[in-house]
Write an enzyme that holds these catalytic residues in place. Structure first.
Site, mmCIF file in Angstrom:
data_model
loop_
_atom_site.group_PDB
_atom_site.id
_atom_site.type_symbol
_atom_site.label_atom_id
_atom_site.label_comp_id
_atom_site.label_asym_id
_atom_site.label_seq_id
_atom_site.Cartn_x
_atom_site.Cartn_y
_atom_site.Cartn_z
ATOM 1 N N LYS A 188 -72.137 49.227 12.443
ATOM 2 C CA LYS A 188 -73.105 50.299 12.146
ATOM 3 C C LYS A 188 -74.459 49.699 11.782
ATOM 4 O O LYS A 188 -74.645 49.150 10.699
ATOM 5 C CB LYS A 188 -72.637 51.181 10.982
ATOM 6 N N GLU A 263 -74.189 40.096 2.035
ATOM 7 C CA GLU A 263 -75.500 39.416 2.055
ATOM 8 C C GLU A 263 -76.492 40.418 1.477
ATOM 9 O O GLU A 263 -76.818 41.415 2.120
ATOM 10 C CB GLU A 263 -75.890 39.055 3.496
ATOM 11 N N CYS A 297 -85.240 39.547 2.743
ATOM 12 C CA CYS A 297 -84.409 39.116 1.616
ATOM 13 C C CYS A 297 -84.841 37.744 1.115
ATOM 14 O O CYS A 297 -84.712 37.428 -0.055
ATOM 15 C CB CYS A 297 -82.946 39.080 2.044
ATOM 16 N N GLU A 395 -86.468 43.164 -6.656
ATOM 17 C CA GLU A 395 -86.903 42.940 -5.289
ATOM 18 C C GLU A 395 -87.877 44.060 -4.907
ATOM 19 O O GLU A 395 -87.492 45.226 -4.850
ATOM 20 C CB GLU A 395 -85.665 42.976 -4.381
HETATM 21 P P1 NAD Z 1 -79.342 49.480 2.426
HETATM 22 O O1 NAD Z 1 -78.393 48.900 1.458
HETATM 23 O O2 NAD Z 1 -80.054 50.719 2.064
HETATM 24 O O3 NAD Z 1 -78.626 49.778 3.808
HETATM 25 C C1 NAD Z 1 -77.911 48.777 4.526
HETATM 26 C C2 NAD Z 1 -76.902 49.435 5.443
HETATM 27 O O4 NAD Z 1 -75.931 50.095 4.631
HETATM 28 C C3 NAD Z 1 -77.503 50.504 6.367
HETATM 29 O O5 NAD Z 1 -76.868 50.430 7.622
HETATM 30 C C4 NAD Z 1 -77.126 51.787 5.651
HETATM 31 O O6 NAD Z 1 -77.036 52.905 6.500
HETATM 32 C C5 NAD Z 1 -75.766 51.413 5.093
HETATM 33 N N1 NAD Z 1 -75.307 52.250 3.967
HETATM 34 C C6 NAD Z 1 -76.051 52.938 3.076
HETATM 35 N N2 NAD Z 1 -75.250 53.609 2.216
HETATM 36 C C7 NAD Z 1 -73.973 53.292 2.546
HETATM 37 C C8 NAD Z 1 -72.697 53.655 2.040
HETATM 38 N N3 NAD Z 1 -72.570 54.497 1.013
HETATM 39 N N4 NAD Z 1 -71.598 53.142 2.625
HETATM 40 C C9 NAD Z 1 -71.703 52.279 3.670
HETATM 41 N N5 NAD Z 1 -72.890 51.924 4.218
HETATM 42 C C10 NAD Z 1 -74.010 52.420 3.657
HETATM 43 O O7 NAD Z 1 -80.387 48.308 2.771
HETATM 44 P P2 NAD Z 1 -81.672 48.394 3.682
HETATM 45 O O8 NAD Z 1 -82.735 49.154 2.954
HETATM 46 O O9 NAD Z 1 -81.295 48.798 5.074
HETATM 47 O O10 NAD Z 1 -82.062 46.829 3.764
HETATM 48 C C11 NAD Z 1 -82.829 46.194 2.822
HETATM 49 C C12 NAD Z 1 -81.950 45.378 1.885
HETATM 50 O O11 NAD Z 1 -81.162 44.455 2.625
HETATM 51 C C13 NAD Z 1 -82.757 44.518 0.932
HETATM 52 O O12 NAD Z 1 -82.203 44.599 -0.364
HETATM 53 C C14 NAD Z 1 -82.601 43.112 1.479
HETATM 54 O O13 NAD Z 1 -82.758 42.098 0.533
HETATM 55 C C15 NAD Z 1 -81.223 43.162 2.026
HETATM 56 N N6 NAD Z 1 -81.062 42.114 3.036
HETATM 57 C C16 NAD Z 1 -80.306 41.009 2.717
HETATM 58 C C17 NAD Z 1 -80.177 39.974 3.647
HETATM 59 C C18 NAD Z 1 -79.358 38.747 3.344
HETATM 60 O O14 NAD Z 1 -78.982 38.055 4.274
HETATM 61 N N7 NAD Z 1 -79.062 38.435 2.089
HETATM 62 C C19 NAD Z 1 -80.786 40.077 4.884
HETATM 63 C C20 NAD Z 1 -81.543 41.215 5.160
HETATM 64 C C21 NAD Z 1 -81.655 42.234 4.235
#
Ligand code: NAD
Length: 501
Positions: A188, A263, A297, A395
Site C-alpha cells: 500500500k 522505518e 527522514c 521532526e
Molecule cells: P504516515 O505515517 O502518515 O503514513 C505512512 C503510510 O502509512 C501511508 O501509506 C499511510 O496511508 C499509512 N497509514 C496511515 N495510517 C495508517 C493506519 N492506521 N494503519 C496502516 N497504515 C496507515 O507517514 P507519511 O506522512 O506518509 O510519511 C512521512 C513520515 O515517514 C515521516 O515521519 C518520515 O520521517 C517517515 N519516513 C521514514 C523513513 C525511514 O526510512 N526511516 C523514510 C521515509 C519517511
C-alpha cells in the site's frame, strides 16, 4: 518573486486514472476515487480507487493463496533472481515515466526524481543477486549420529506500507528483498503518491511475477492499511512512515504476534568542529537541510556547531541557502520543489512560530513562498535554538534548519542523543579521533563522517530508538523476510529413550 507559468510539459496533460492490482487483475475496487492535486501545480494529476477493508481482505487472500500454493516460494533462487533482474531493466526503461509521476504527485524536483529512479533500479539488481545467495547453515559437529541443518524459509505473506516522500525508492527498499526471499506481498503506497507504485505493478507482471505474488492497494491508512496490519493471514508488516503510525502498526501487529519492520522519523544532528573543512560542510549542510524540501527522514535538520564558529558558519549557510533554487518541480534546474499538502505547509509554519515564541531567531526565510500555484516554503534557518525546545526535538519535515551550539565533545554527544529519535547523524572534523568518538557514541543507525546522506544498496539503513526497528538494504535485508527452521537429523540406530539400554 515571479508569477508561476504553467510548465509546457503540462500543456496537454490529462489526469491519469489508476486501478488497484489484486490477484493479477486490475480492479476499480469497491470505494470511490481519490484525486491527487499536484503540490507544485495545483491541478488534479492522478485518480486512484479508495480501497476498502473488503479490498484489503481480497488482496491478502490472493497473497496467501499465492504463497501456500506456489509457484513463487518454490522457485529456485536463480529463477526469482532472473525475474527481479528483468524488473530492474524495465524500471530503467520506464524511469522517465516513473520519475515524472513521482515529481508531479510529490512535488519533488524532476532531476532528483530521476536520480531516485536510478538508485531504485540498482536496489532491484542488488536484491536479485541476494536471491541466489540466500542460504542457511549446517552443523556436522554434533556427534556422529546427528546432523543439524538451519534453513532460511520465506516468512510468508508480507504487508508493505510506504510513505509519500520517496514513493518509488522506498517501495524498492522493501519489495525486491521480500520477493527475493520467496514471500508474497500486499503493498500500500501513500494515498498522496500511489502512481509510480501502480506502474511498478505493470512492470512486475511483464517481468514474469505470477498473479497474487504482488498485490497493490490504494486508499487511506485507517481503511485499507489497518487490515493489512491486523489480518491473521499476514505474517509480517514492513512499514515506513511516521513514528505515530509506526507505533500503531506495532500495536496492531502484536494482536497476532506478526514480525514488524519499522522505518520511522528522524531528527538528525550534524556535529561540526572548528577544524572541519567548512567549505565542504556548508555545502553539505544546505543540501542536507533542503533536499526534498526537508521532507526527508534523513534531513540534517539539527546543526550542532562549535560555539567558536557558530555565528560565521550560520551566516555562510544562509548566504548559500539564499541561492538554492525553489520552484517548479518540472523545471530541470529546480533544487527544492513544493510542500506535499497545504495542511503540511501550515504545520511547518506552526513549528517556526513556536520556535520564535520559545526564543529562537529566524536567520533566513521563515514562511511560505507564493510562486503562483501549489505550495512552497522558503529555506529557513532558526538560530539560538536550545536542546529543550520543541523544534530541536520533533521532526518538522520541512525546509527548516535549527542551529544549536556546543563547547565540549561530551556536550555535543549529550545534545545529539537527547531526543527520542536515532536515525542518522553527521560529524565534521579533520581529526580521526574526534570523528570516531562521535561515531561510536552517537546513538543512530548511520553516522556520516565528513559527508552527509550518502548511501549504497550494500549498506544497511534504519534507526535506533523511536526511529525504527530492523534494517533495510545490505546483505542481511533478504534474511529479514525469512523464518529460521532447524532440522535436527539422526542417522543410524538409536535406543535409550525409555527402553533400558
Ligand atoms: P504516515 O505515517 O502518515 O503514513 C505512512 C503510510 O502509512 C501511508 O501509506 C499511510 O496511508 C499509512 N497509514 C496511515 N495510517 C495508517 C493506519 N492506521 N494503519 C496502516 N497504515 C496507515 O507517514 P507519511 O506522512 O506518509 O510519511 C512521512 C513520515 O515517514 C515521516 O515521519 C518520515 O520521517 C517517515 N519516513 C521514514 C523513513 C525511514 O526510512 N526511516 C523514510 C521515509 C519517511
Amino acid at each position: 518573486m515571479t508569477a508561476h507559468v504553467k510548465p509546457k510539459a503540462l500543456d496537454n496533460f490529462q489526469a491519469r486514472d489508476f486501478r488497484m492490482l489484486i490477484d493479477g487483475l486490475w480492479t476499480e475496487g469497491s470505494g470511490n476515487a481519490i484525486e491527487r492535486v499536484a503540490p507544485g501545480h495545483g491541478i488534479v494529476v492522478s485518480r486512484y480507487p479508495a480501497g476498502t477493508k473488503a479490498d484489503a481482505e481480497r488482496a491478502i487472500a490472493a497473497a496467501r493463496k499465492a504463497f501456500d500454493n506456489g509457484p513463487w516460494p518454490n522457485m529456485t533462487g536463480a529463477e526469482r533472481s532472473n525475474i527481479l533482474l528483468k524488473a530492474a531493466d524495465l524500471i530503467a526503461a520506464r524511469a522517465d515515466e516513473l520519475a515524472f509521476l513521482d515529481c508531479i504527485e510529490s512535488g519533488k524536483p524532476i532531476s532528483q526524481a530521476k536520480g531516485e529512479l536510478g538508485g531504485a533500479a540498482d536496489i532491484w539488481r542488488y536484491a536479485a543477486a541476494l536471491a541466489r545467495d540466500l542460504h542457511g547453515e549446517s552443523y556436522n559437529t554434533l556427534g556422529q549420529g546427528t546432523l543439524g541443518v538451519v534453513l532460511r524459509e520465506a516468512i510468508g505473506v508480507v504487508s508493505i506500507i510506504t510513505p509519500w516522500n520517496f514513493p518509488f525508492l522506498i517501495v524498492s527498499q522493501k519489495l525486491p528483498f521480500a520477493l527475493a526471499a520467496g514471500c508474497t506481498t500486499v503493498v500500500k503506497p501513500s494515498e498522496l503518491t500511489s502512481g509510480s507504485t501502480l506502474v511498478l505493478g505493470e512492470i512486475l507482471i511483464e517481468a514474469g511475477v505470477p498473479a497474487g505474488v504482488v498485490n497493490i492497494l490504494t486508499g487511506i491508512g485507517p481503511e485499507v492499511g489497518a487490515p493489512m496490519t491486523t489480518h491473521p493471514d499476514v505474517d509480517m508488516v514492513s512499514f515506513t512512515g511516521s513514528t505515530g503510525v509506526g507505533r500503531l502498526t506495532m500495536a496492531n501487529a502484536a494482536q497476532t504476534l506478526k514480525k514488524v519492520s519499522l522505518e520511522l522519523g528522524g531528527k538528525n544532528p550534524q556535529i561540526v568542529f572548528p577544524d572541519a573543512n567548512l567549505d565542504e560542510f556548508i555545502d553539505a549542510a544546505v543540501f542536507g537541510a533542503y533536499f526534498n524540501a526537508g521532507e526527508c527522514c534523513n534531513a540534517g535538520s539539527r546543526l550542532i556547531l562549535h560555539k567558536s564558529i557558530a555565528a560565521d558558519v550560520t551566516e555562510r549557510i544562509a548566504e548559500l541557502a539564499k541561492k538554492v533554487k525553489v520552484g517548479d518541480p518540472l523545471d530541470p534546474t529546480t533544487q527544492v520543489g513544493a510542500i506535499i499538502t497545504p495542511q503540511h505547509l501550515e504545520k511547518i509554519g506552526s513549528y517556526v512560530d513556536g520556535a520564535t515564541k520559545a526564543g529562537a531567531s529566524v536567520a533566513l526565510g521563515g514562511g511560505a513562498l507564493d510562486l503562483g500555484l501549489g505550495q512552497f516554503m522558503a529555506p529557513t534557518i532558526l538560530s539560538g535554538v536550545l536542546p529543550e525546545m520543541t523544534v530541536a526535538r520533533e521532526e518538522v519535515f520541512g525546509p527548516v534548519l535549527s542551529v544549536l551550539t556546543f563547547e565540549t565533545t561530551e556536550e555535543a554527544i549529550r545534545i545529539a542523543n537527547a531526543i527520542d529519535y536515532g536515525l542518522s547523524a553527521g560529524v565534521w572534523s579533520r581529526d580521526f579521533d574526534t570523528c570516531l568518538t562521535i561515531g561510536r557514541k552517537v546513538r543512530a543507525g548511520t553516522v556520516w563522517m565528513n559527508t552527509f546522506m550518502d548511501g549504497a544498496s550494500e549498506l544497511p539503513f534504519g534507526g535506533y530508538r523511536q526511529s525504527g526497528l530492523g534494517r533495510e538494504l545490505g546483505r542481511h535485508a533478504v534474511e529479514d523476510y525469512t523464518e529460521t527452521k532447524t532440522l535436527n537429523m539422526h542417522m543410524g540406530a538409536r535406543t535409550g529413550w525409555w527402553m533400558p539400554r
